[in-house]
Write a protein that holds these residues in place. Structure first.
Motif, PDB file in Angstrom:
ATOM      1  N   ASP A   1       0.317 -14.145 -14.011  1.00  0.00           N
ATOM      2  CA  ASP A   1       0.447 -14.377 -12.572  1.00  0.00           C
ATOM      3  C   ASP A   1       1.236 -13.254 -11.914  1.00  0.00           C
ATOM      4  O   ASP A   1       0.868 -12.756 -10.855  1.00  0.00           O
ATOM      5  N   TRP A   2       2.304 -12.837 -12.572  1.00  0.00           N
ATOM      6  CA  TRP A   2       3.134 -11.758 -12.043  1.00  0.00           C
ATOM      7  C   TRP A   2       2.330 -10.460 -11.972  1.00  0.00           C
ATOM      8  O   TRP A   2       2.426  -9.726 -10.998  1.00  0.00           O
ATOM      9  N   ARG A   3       1.540 -10.189 -13.011  1.00  0.00           N
ATOM     10  CA  ARG A   3       0.727  -8.971 -13.022  1.00  0.00           C
ATOM     11  C   ARG A   3      -0.338  -9.008 -11.939  1.00  0.00           C
ATOM     12  O   ARG A   3      -0.617  -7.994 -11.296  1.00  0.00           O
ATOM     13  N   GLU A   4      -0.962 -10.160 -11.752  1.00  0.00           N
ATOM     14  CA  GLU A   4      -1.980 -10.279 -10.708  1.00  0.00           C
ATOM     15  C   GLU A   4      -1.373 -10.101  -9.325  1.00  0.00           C
ATOM     16  O   GLU A   4      -1.963  -9.433  -8.470  1.00  0.00           O
ATOM     17  N   GLU A   5      -0.210 -10.678  -9.080  1.00  0.00           N
ATOM     18  CA  GLU A   5       0.454 -10.513  -7.788  1.00  0.00           C
ATOM     19  C   GLU A   5       0.847  -9.057  -7.561  1.00  0.00           C
ATOM     20  O   GLU A   5       0.752  -8.552  -6.438  1.00  0.00           O
ATOM     21  N   ARG A   6       1.246  -8.385  -8.621  1.00  0.00           N
ATOM     22  CA  ARG A   6       1.586  -6.963  -8.512  1.00  0.00           C
ATOM     23  C   ARG A   6       0.339  -6.145  -8.182  1.00  0.00           C
ATOM     24  O   ARG A   6       0.388  -5.231  -7.363  1.00  0.00           O
ATOM     25  N   GLU A   7      -0.779  -6.491  -8.814  1.00  0.00           N
ATOM     26  CA  GLU A   7      -2.040  -5.802  -8.538  1.00  0.00           C
ATOM     27  C   GLU A   7      -2.485  -6.031  -7.088  1.00  0.00           C
ATOM     28  O   GLU A   7      -2.954  -5.109  -6.411  1.00  0.00           O
ATOM     29  N   ILE A   8      -2.298  -7.247  -6.598  1.00  0.00           N
ATOM     30  CA  ILE A   8      -2.630  -7.557  -5.203  1.00  0.00           C
ATOM     31  C   ILE A   8      -1.770  -6.722  -4.260  1.00  0.00           C
ATOM     32  O   ILE A   8      -2.264  -6.145  -3.291  1.00  0.00           O
ATOM     33  N   ARG A   9      -0.485  -6.625  -4.547  1.00  0.00           N
ATOM     34  CA  ARG A   9       0.414  -5.841  -3.693  1.00  0.00           C
ATOM     35  C   ARG A   9       0.032  -4.355  -3.730  1.00  0.00           C
ATOM     36  O   ARG A   9       0.104  -3.663  -2.711  1.00  0.00           O
TER      37      ARG A   9
ATOM     38  N   ILE B   1     -13.219   8.466   5.136  1.00  0.00           N
ATOM     39  CA  ILE B   1     -11.916   7.852   4.860  1.00  0.00           C
ATOM     40  C   ILE B   1     -11.227   8.605   3.726  1.00  0.00           C
ATOM     41  O   ILE B   1     -11.787   8.762   2.647  1.00  0.00           O
ATOM     42  N   GLU B   2     -10.002   9.052   3.984  1.00  0.00           N
ATOM     43  CA  GLU B   2      -9.167   9.631   2.935  1.00  0.00           C
ATOM     44  C   GLU B   2      -8.415   8.522   2.233  1.00  0.00           C
ATOM     45  O   GLU B   2      -8.032   7.524   2.852  1.00  0.00           O
ATOM     46  N   ARG B   3      -8.167   8.705   0.956  1.00  0.00           N
ATOM     47  CA  ARG B   3      -7.395   7.770   0.137  1.00  0.00           C
ATOM     48  C   ARG B   3      -8.001   6.366   0.180  1.00  0.00           C
ATOM     49  O   ARG B   3      -7.292   5.363   0.247  1.00  0.00           O
ATOM     50  N   ALA B   4      -9.317   6.309   0.175  1.00  0.00           N
ATOM     51  CA  ALA B   4     -10.017   5.026   0.231  1.00  0.00           C
ATOM     52  C   ALA B   4      -9.794   4.238  -1.057  1.00  0.00           C
ATOM     53  O   ALA B   4      -9.568   4.808  -2.131  1.00  0.00           O
ATOM     54  N   LEU B   5      -9.861   2.927  -0.940  1.00  0.00           N
ATOM     55  CA  LEU B   5      -9.730   2.061  -2.115  1.00  0.00           C
ATOM     56  C   LEU B   5     -10.936   2.242  -3.027  1.00  0.00           C
ATOM     57  O   LEU B   5     -12.052   2.494  -2.558  1.00  0.00           O
ATOM     58  N   MET B   6     -10.709   2.084  -4.312  1.00  0.00           N
ATOM     59  CA  MET B   6     -11.815   2.136  -5.259  1.00  0.00           C
ATOM     60  C   MET B   6     -12.722   0.944  -5.012  1.00  0.00           C
ATOM     61  O   MET B   6     -12.245  -0.168  -4.790  1.00  0.00           O
ATOM     62  N   ASP B   7     -14.008   1.190  -5.049  1.00  0.00           N
ATOM     63  CA  ASP B   7     -14.985   0.144  -4.786  1.00  0.00           C
ATOM     64  C   ASP B   7     -15.360  -0.529  -6.106  1.00  0.00           C
ATOM     65  O   ASP B   7     -16.068   0.048  -6.921  1.00  0.00           O
ATOM     66  N   SER B   8     -14.820  -1.721  -6.345  1.00  0.00           N
ATOM     67  CA  SER B   8     -15.118  -2.453  -7.573  1.00  0.00           C
ATOM     68  C   SER B   8     -15.118  -3.953  -7.288  1.00  0.00           C
ATOM     69  O   SER B   8     -14.655  -4.397  -6.234  1.00  0.00           O
ATOM     70  N   ASP B   9     -15.632  -4.720  -8.232  1.00  0.00           N
ATOM     71  CA  ASP B   9     -15.632  -6.179  -8.074  1.00  0.00           C
ATOM     72  C   ASP B   9     -14.210  -6.720  -8.017  1.00  0.00           C
ATOM     73  O   ASP B   9     -13.922  -7.661  -7.287  1.00  0.00           O
ATOM     74  N   ARG B  10     -13.302  -6.127  -8.796  1.00  0.00           N
ATOM     75  CA  ARG B  10     -11.907  -6.585  -8.822  1.00  0.00           C
ATOM     76  C   ARG B  10     -11.235  -6.345  -7.461  1.00  0.00           C
ATOM     77  O   ARG B  10     -10.529  -7.212  -6.952  1.00  0.00           O
ATOM     78  N   THR B  11     -11.467  -5.170  -6.881  1.00  0.00           N
ATOM     79  CA  THR B  11     -10.894  -4.873  -5.562  1.00  0.00           C
ATOM     80  C   THR B  11     -11.448  -5.820  -4.512  1.00  0.00           C
ATOM     81  O   THR B  11     -10.708  -6.306  -3.654  1.00  0.00           O
ATOM     82  N   ASP B  12     -12.753  -6.108  -4.587  1.00  0.00           N
ATOM     83  CA  ASP B  12     -13.353  -7.047  -3.633  1.00  0.00           C
ATOM     84  C   ASP B  12     -12.731  -8.436  -3.765  1.00  0.00           C
ATOM     85  O   ASP B  12     -12.449  -9.091  -2.766  1.00  0.00           O
ATOM     86  N   ALA B  13     -12.498  -8.876  -5.001  1.00  0.00           N
ATOM     87  CA  ALA B  13     -11.877 -10.190  -5.216  1.00  0.00           C
ATOM     88  C   ALA B  13     -10.448 -10.214  -4.684  1.00  0.00           C
ATOM     89  O   ALA B  13     -10.021 -11.198  -4.069  1.00  0.00           O
ATOM     90  N   ILE B  14      -9.716  -9.136  -4.880  1.00  0.00           N
ATOM     91  CA  ILE B  14      -8.338  -9.064  -4.377  1.00  0.00           C
ATOM     92  C   ILE B  14      -8.330  -9.084  -2.853  1.00  0.00           C
ATOM     93  O   ILE B  14      -7.515  -9.779  -2.233  1.00  0.00           O
ATOM     94  N   LEU B  15      -9.245  -8.344  -2.223  1.00  0.00           N
ATOM     95  CA  LEU B  15      -9.300  -8.333  -0.764  1.00  0.00           C
ATOM     96  C   LEU B  15      -9.682  -9.697  -0.207  1.00  0.00           C
ATOM     97  O   LEU B  15      -9.162 -10.119   0.835  1.00  0.00           O
TER      98      LEU B  15
ATOM     99  N   SER C   1       1.222 -10.260   8.710  1.00  0.00           N
ATOM    100  CA  SER C   1       1.610 -10.931   7.471  1.00  0.00           C
ATOM    101  C   SER C   1       1.389 -10.022   6.267  1.00  0.00           C
ATOM    102  O   SER C   1       2.153 -10.059   5.305  1.00  0.00           O
ATOM    103  N   GLY C   2       0.355  -9.203   6.329  1.00  0.00           N
ATOM    104  CA  GLY C   2       0.102  -8.244   5.248  1.00  0.00           C
ATOM    105  C   GLY C   2       1.202  -7.203   5.157  1.00  0.00           C
ATOM    106  O   GLY C   2       1.655  -6.850   4.068  1.00  0.00           O
ATOM    107  N   TRP C   3       1.637  -6.699   6.309  1.00  0.00           N
ATOM    108  CA  TRP C   3       2.756  -5.742   6.313  1.00  0.00           C
ATOM    109  C   TRP C   3       4.023  -6.403   5.778  1.00  0.00           C
ATOM    110  O   TRP C   3       4.794  -5.788   5.040  1.00  0.00           O
ATOM    111  N   ASN C   4       4.236  -7.661   6.155  1.00  0.00           N
ATOM    112  CA  ASN C   4       5.411  -8.380   5.647  1.00  0.00           C
ATOM    113  C   ASN C   4       5.323  -8.573   4.141  1.00  0.00           C
ATOM    114  O   ASN C   4       6.338  -8.525   3.447  1.00  0.00           O
ATOM    115  N   ALA C   5       4.122  -8.810   3.622  1.00  0.00           N
ATOM    116  CA  ALA C   5       3.955  -8.964   2.173  1.00  0.00           C
ATOM    117  C   ALA C   5       4.255  -7.654   1.457  1.00  0.00           C
ATOM    118  O   ALA C   5       4.877  -7.645   0.393  1.00  0.00           O
ATOM    119  N   ILE C   6       3.832  -6.540   2.041  1.00  0.00           N
ATOM    120  CA  ILE C   6       4.111  -5.234   1.433  1.00  0.00           C
ATOM    121  C   ILE C   6       5.609  -4.967   1.422  1.00  0.00           C
ATOM    122  O   ILE C   6       6.174  -4.528   0.423  1.00  0.00           O
TER     123      ILE C   6
END
Length: 125
Positions: A4-12, A35-49, A94-99
């Motif tokens: 859970d801790w690792r997943e939350e870290r990955e989300i952050r 877009i510069e510094r774009a997020l990697m396009d993967s199933d995992r990134t889509d699930a996190i978003l 809320s996203g900025w506050n989470a970061i």
């Protein structure tokens, strides 16, 4: 618990990556954003978003945006420029506050204020 801790870290980390993105230039015709510094396009990134969207940390800015990748040498691809379709996300307050972990700092400040008040009553009596 550790997973859970690792997943939350990955989300952050994905949230921080989303915050680092920027539009480098706009190609014409068609107003194509590069877009510069774009997020990697993967199933995992889509699930996190999607998880972040459920928590209210991101919102979809545009739907069904054509996506493409540069060739490994940094040149435009040979053939079709766009090979997939995705969404464009933006961070909410809320996203900025989470970061920045604002909630943790607020709770810590409240706890320290309570301890100060308690110490004042103990010393005064």
């Amino acid at each position: 618990m550790l997973n859970d801790w690792r997943e939350e870290r990955e989300i952050r980390e994905v949230l921080k990556g989303l915050a680092r993105q920027r539009v480098a230039l706009i190609l014409q015709p068609g107003d194509v954003r590069v877009i510069e510094r774009a997020l990697m396009d993967s199933d995992r990134t889509d699930a996190i978003l999607l998880t972040c969207e459920m928590r209210g940390w991101v919102e979809i800015m545009e739907r069904a945006v054509p996506r493409g990748r540069l060739a490994p040498d940094g040149s435009l691809p040979k053939g079709p420029m766009f090979d997939s379709v995705g969404h464009t996300y933006k961070l909410t307050d809320s996203g900025w506050n989470a970061i920045n972990r604002s909630h943790v700092w607020t709770m810590l400040g409240g706890f320290l204020a309570f301890l100060s008040l308690l110490a004042t009553f103990v010393v005064a009596s």
